[in-house]
Scaffold this active site. Structure first.
Site, PDB file in Angstrom:
ATOM      1  N   ARG A 627       0.746  -1.095  -0.312  1.00 17.22           N
ATOM      2  CA  ARG A 627       0.166  -0.207  -0.097  1.00 17.22           C
ATOM      3  C   ARG A 627       0.940   1.533  -0.301  1.00 17.22           C
ATOM      4  O   ARG A 627       1.934   1.409   0.498  1.00 17.22           O
ATOM      5  CB  ARG A 627      -0.744  -0.454   0.901  1.00 17.22           C
ATOM      6  CG  ARG A 627      -2.187   0.789   1.211  1.00 17.22           C
ATOM      7  CD  ARG A 627      -2.368   0.959   2.641  1.00 17.22           C
ATOM      8  NE  ARG A 627      -3.830   2.329   2.796  1.00 17.22           N
ATOM      9  CZ  ARG A 627      -3.900   3.122   4.143  1.00 17.22           C
ATOM     10  NH1 ARG A 627      -3.828   2.342   4.919  1.00 17.22           N
ATOM     11  NH2 ARG A 627      -4.554   3.928   4.082  1.00 17.22           N
ATOM     12  N   LYS A 699       5.416  -2.476   2.985  1.00 17.67           N
ATOM     13  CA  LYS A 699       5.706  -2.535   2.386  1.00 17.67           C
ATOM     14  C   LYS A 699       7.183  -1.567   2.916  1.00 17.67           C
ATOM     15  O   LYS A 699       8.470  -2.299   3.132  1.00 17.67           O
ATOM     16  CB  LYS A 699       6.059  -3.565   0.895  1.00 17.67           C
ATOM     17  CG  LYS A 699       4.985  -4.102   1.622  1.00 17.67           C
ATOM     18  CD  LYS A 699       6.106  -5.754   0.320  1.00 17.67           C
ATOM     19  CE  LYS A 699       5.559  -5.334  -0.962  1.00 17.67           C
ATOM     20  NZ  LYS A 699       5.484  -6.459  -1.490  1.00 17.67           N
ATOM     21  N   GLU A 703      13.816   3.056   0.328  1.00 16.81           N
ATOM     22  CA  GLU A 703      15.518   2.787   0.123  1.00 16.81           C
ATOM     23  C   GLU A 703      15.168   2.055  -1.817  1.00 16.81           C
ATOM     24  O   GLU A 703      15.920   2.210  -2.318  1.00 16.81           O
ATOM     25  CB  GLU A 703      16.208   1.916   0.400  1.00 16.81           C
ATOM     26  CG  GLU A 703      16.163   2.681   1.844  1.00 16.81           C
ATOM     27  CD  GLU A 703      17.234   1.267   2.997  1.00 16.81           C
ATOM     28  OE1 GLU A 703      18.222   1.817   2.946  1.00 16.81           O
ATOM     29  OE2 GLU A 703      16.468   1.051   3.371  1.00 16.81           O
TER      30      GLU A 703
HETATM   31 MO1  MOS Z   1      18.523   3.480   4.868  1.00 17.99          MO
HETATM   32  S1  MOS Z   1      20.699   2.709   4.644  1.00 17.99           S
HETATM   33  O1  MOS Z   1      18.235   2.447   5.989  1.00 17.99           O
HETATM   34  O2  MOS Z   1      19.046   4.688   5.844  1.00 17.99           O
END
Ligand code: MOS
Length: 736
Positions: A627, A699, A703
């Protein structure tokens, strides 16, 4: 309260609630805080990488104008080392002996009335060293090598047999360089003691972690320390650990008996707040003629500082990315005389994905098969580490929708076959991404007031990702209030405990805690009216009601309900508060493997055939993040991550002088990061469905936006030029 079946996959693109504060300059970053009578601290760093301090002359600095204190290893008190928690270890405390373990190690701190006076005095400190030959190379036989530090090495089936049975194999070595996190905001700490109580404003991704390090350093209880970080000028992982300068700022304040401000310089940011370590990775793949993988072997070696426990699993994700019966992954880390590293945006995954996804592209060419088709043939229907179905997985849809939107199928697969009107070579490349999952325990507190507004808070941070905004949205949803009726506060250890903003796990952890706090608050209100004849909610249970329009009402019977204000007023309360917490279940108990984000990345590059210049022309990213709470902030997060991935692919490299360990390019003039001119047109598509592993269906997309870009671009460069670059960054000299 809404259930997962009811929420939309993609939430509205609400503007950042903290946007006006930021664009008007009113948002206070750590270095913006001041105290009356404040002093300034400046750090002195080692100019060698290994050895001992033989002499350190401080008299001139001590006598310099405005100087209040000079602290070195000779007069520093014993300081304790911070604890390791949730896999995050802490660097050794500073100034504890005369040993030098890396270039840029702090050997002193000067406290003066002004920053200028402290800077001038710091230059007067002279150190003499007895140097030893630093261990700087991954393959230096003197380096201790740690094997399988996270216990994540995978061994499945028989790789040798799988390779022997393969019709086609790829065996190649890929390397990635040292890179530095480089948030725009210079890390700063402002420390003030009041007797034995300490208040610290700090650039951190987790105030609770900073507090625990300071408590250990000074041997004082955590309850005597308050750490604040309402705004952080970027982190990219650099703020996950608590660095020696934070301890030194507090030590300087205690020594001077006055508040201290300490702001790192950009060169100090290259040695003092971590970096991503270089890797050398050996990947071996085997496949039958039809493209089914018969073996995956992924060996990775990275580095770690001499006295540190920051492990980075680079190869580990290759065990679950594709369906394959025979798999070995192995992670090694060599102890070197390098500045203490840290997690840097998609740690491990970003480097490991570059190697695996480049090797798959090589395999696709060796097979004469389309790269997307190869990945679909080896689709991992289950999580092979746990032997369980994924909590959600829309990677197939990522491939299909991403390829469609990109126009992938118009690609002529022959290298060098496509040109743009200016004669530049055109390349299309792609990569798949299976990101790891992380969710840590978290707490939050929710208050509703008689005026119908709510305050929800937790000691988390917003490092620019949008935490303030999405938590305001979630709180408003759970309490049935408008966004402008809810305030979300964070960044203060006086608030309920939160994990560091890291591992892309904060939104799931904090959002689940916010949900629990809001549910508990509604339950507390129902308890209040349980015997209240005046309340239409009398006798209602939590699962019988929902919240909307500033009131609680029976599900399916909006007339039977009342406003928060009415309940509080009748019971003589100005406000009511409830706490909530979240902790993920064990996968075996849940009967499913918690899935991180999945993605398919598609990049078009243009390569100047004469000069080897590479431009990324456009990128399409199809992301399964479960979501999506806020379409706008999540899209921004993917766009920003993609730009970081372009940096990894084409520009970023921290250069260490091989003889001395000195960082040779520790400025923004020398360390290249993408600027707007390097950032292409981007399209971001979110696919999939709310995840089943946590109650809010999230989720995490913190990153994943970086991962896959290096391989997609390298694969596109191969398609454009026929040159396979296995060493990042991809530079002109490698293409000529
Ligand atoms: Mo990230 S490297 O888990 O800020």
């Amino acid at each position: 309260m809404t259930t997962l079946e009811e929420v939309r996959l993609i939430g509205p693109g609400v503007d950042r609630v903290d946007g006006p504060l930021k664009v008007t300059g009113a948002a206070p970053y750590p270095g913006d805080f001041s105290y009356p009578n404040m002093t300034h601290a400046v750090l002195v760093r080692s100019t060698v990488a290994a050895g001992r301090i033989r002499r350190i002359e401080t008299a001139a600095a001590e006598a310099a104008p405005g100087v209040l204190a000079v602290i070195t290893h000779r007069n520093a008190p014993r300081l304790g080392r911070g604890p390791t928690a949730s896999g995050i270890s802490q660097p050794p405390p500073p100034l504890q002996d005369d040993r030098i373990l890396h270039y840029g190690q702090y050997i002193g701190v000067v406290v003066a009335e002004t920053a200028l006076e402290a800077t001038a005095a710091a230059r007067l400190i002279e150190a003499g060293y007895e140097t030893t030959d630093p261990v700087l190379d991954l393959d230096d036989p003197r380096a201790d090598v740690l094997a399988n530090p996270w216990g994540l090495d995978a061994h499945r089936g028989d790789v040798a047999a799988g390779l022997a049975a393969a019709d086609v194999t790829v065996e190649e070595t890929y390397t990635t360089p040292d890179e530095t996190n480089n948030p725009m905001g210079l890390f700063a700490t402002v420390a003030a003691w009041d007797g034995d109580s300490l208040t610290v404003h700090d650039t951190t991704q987790g105030p609770d972690g900073t507090r625990s390090v300071l408590a250990a350093a000074f041997g004082i209880p955590e309850s005597a320390i308050r750490v604040l970080a309402p705004f952080v000028g970027g982190g990219f992982g650099a703020g996950i650990r608590t660095w020696p300068h934070v301890v030194l700022a507090a030590l300087a304040a205690r020594t001077a008996g006055r508040p201290v401000k300490l702001v790192l310089t950009r060169p100090q940011m290259f040695t003092g707040i971590g970096h991503r370590t270089r890797t050398v990775q050996r990947v071996r793949l085997g496949a039958d003629r039809a493209g089914h993988l018969t073996a995956i072997s992924h060996d990775a070696k990275g580095s770690i500082a001499v006295e540190d426990e920051t492990y980075e699993p680079v190869a580990a994700d290759s065990a679950t990315a594709y369906a394959c019966p025979n798999v070995d992954t192995r992670d090694l880390q060599a102890r070197l005389n390098i500045p203490v590293p840290t997690f840097m945006r998609a740690p491990g995954e970003s480097q490991g994905n570059f190697a695996l996804e480049s090797a798959l592209d090589e395999l696709a060419y060796a097979l004469g098969m389309d790269p997307v088709e190869l990945r679909l043939r080896n689709y991992a229907e289950d999580n092979q580490r746990f032997g369980l179905p994924w909590s959600s997985n829309a990677l197939r849809a990522c491939y299909e929708q991403g390829a469609e939107r990109f126009g992938w199928w118009s690609r002529d697969p022959r290298p060098g076959s496509m040109r743009d009107p200016d004669g530049w070579l055109v390349g299309y490349g792609m990569a798949g991404v299976s990101f790891f999952w992380l969710q840590l325990p978290c707490q939050a507190r929710a208050t509703v007031r008689r005026d119908g507004t709510a305050l929800v808070r937790s000691a988390a941070t917003d490092i620019g990702t949008g935490t303030y905004t999405v938590m305001t949205q979630l709180s408003a949803e759970f309490l049935g209030l408008g966004i402008d009726q809810v305030r979300f506060d964070l960044g203060d250890t006086d608030m309920p405990m939160a994990p560091t903003a890291g591992g892309s796990g904060l939104t799931a952890a904090l959002g689940s805690a916010v949900r629990a706090a809001c549910r508990n608050l509604i339950r507390a209100l129902l308890d209040l009216v349980a015997g209240d004849d005046a309340s239409p909610l009398r006798g209602c249970r939590l699962d019988e009601v929902t919240a909307a329009g500033g009131r609680i009402h029976r599900i399916g019977d909006p007339a039977r309900g009342e406003e928060y204000a009415g309940i509080l007023e009748r019971h003589g309360l100005a406000e009511l508060t409830a706490d909530g917490d979240s902790a993920p279940p064990a996968p075996q108990d849940a009967g499913m493997a918690p899935a991180g984000a999945f993605a398919a990345r598609f990049a078009e590059v243009r390569v100047d055939p004469d000069l080897g210049r590479v431009r990324v022309a456009r990128v399409v990213s199809a992301i399964d993040g479960g979501r999506i709470l806020n379409e706008k902030t999540a899209t921004s997060q993917i766009i920003g991550g993609t730009v970081g991935g372009i940096g990894m692919a084409l520009l970023e490299e921290t250069v260490t002088d091989p003889g001395t360990g000195r960082i040779a390019n520790a400025t923004f003039g020398d360390y290249l990061v993408p600027v707007n001119a390097d950032a292409p047109d981007q399209e971001v598509i979110f696919v999939g469905e709310p995840d089943r592993f946590n109650p809010i269906g999230v989720k995490g997309v913190g990153e994943v936006g970086l991962v896959g870009m290096a391989a997609a671009i390298a694969n596109a460069v191969f398609h454009a030029t026929g040159q396979r670059v296995r060493s990042l960054p991809i530079t002109i000299d490698q293409l000529l």
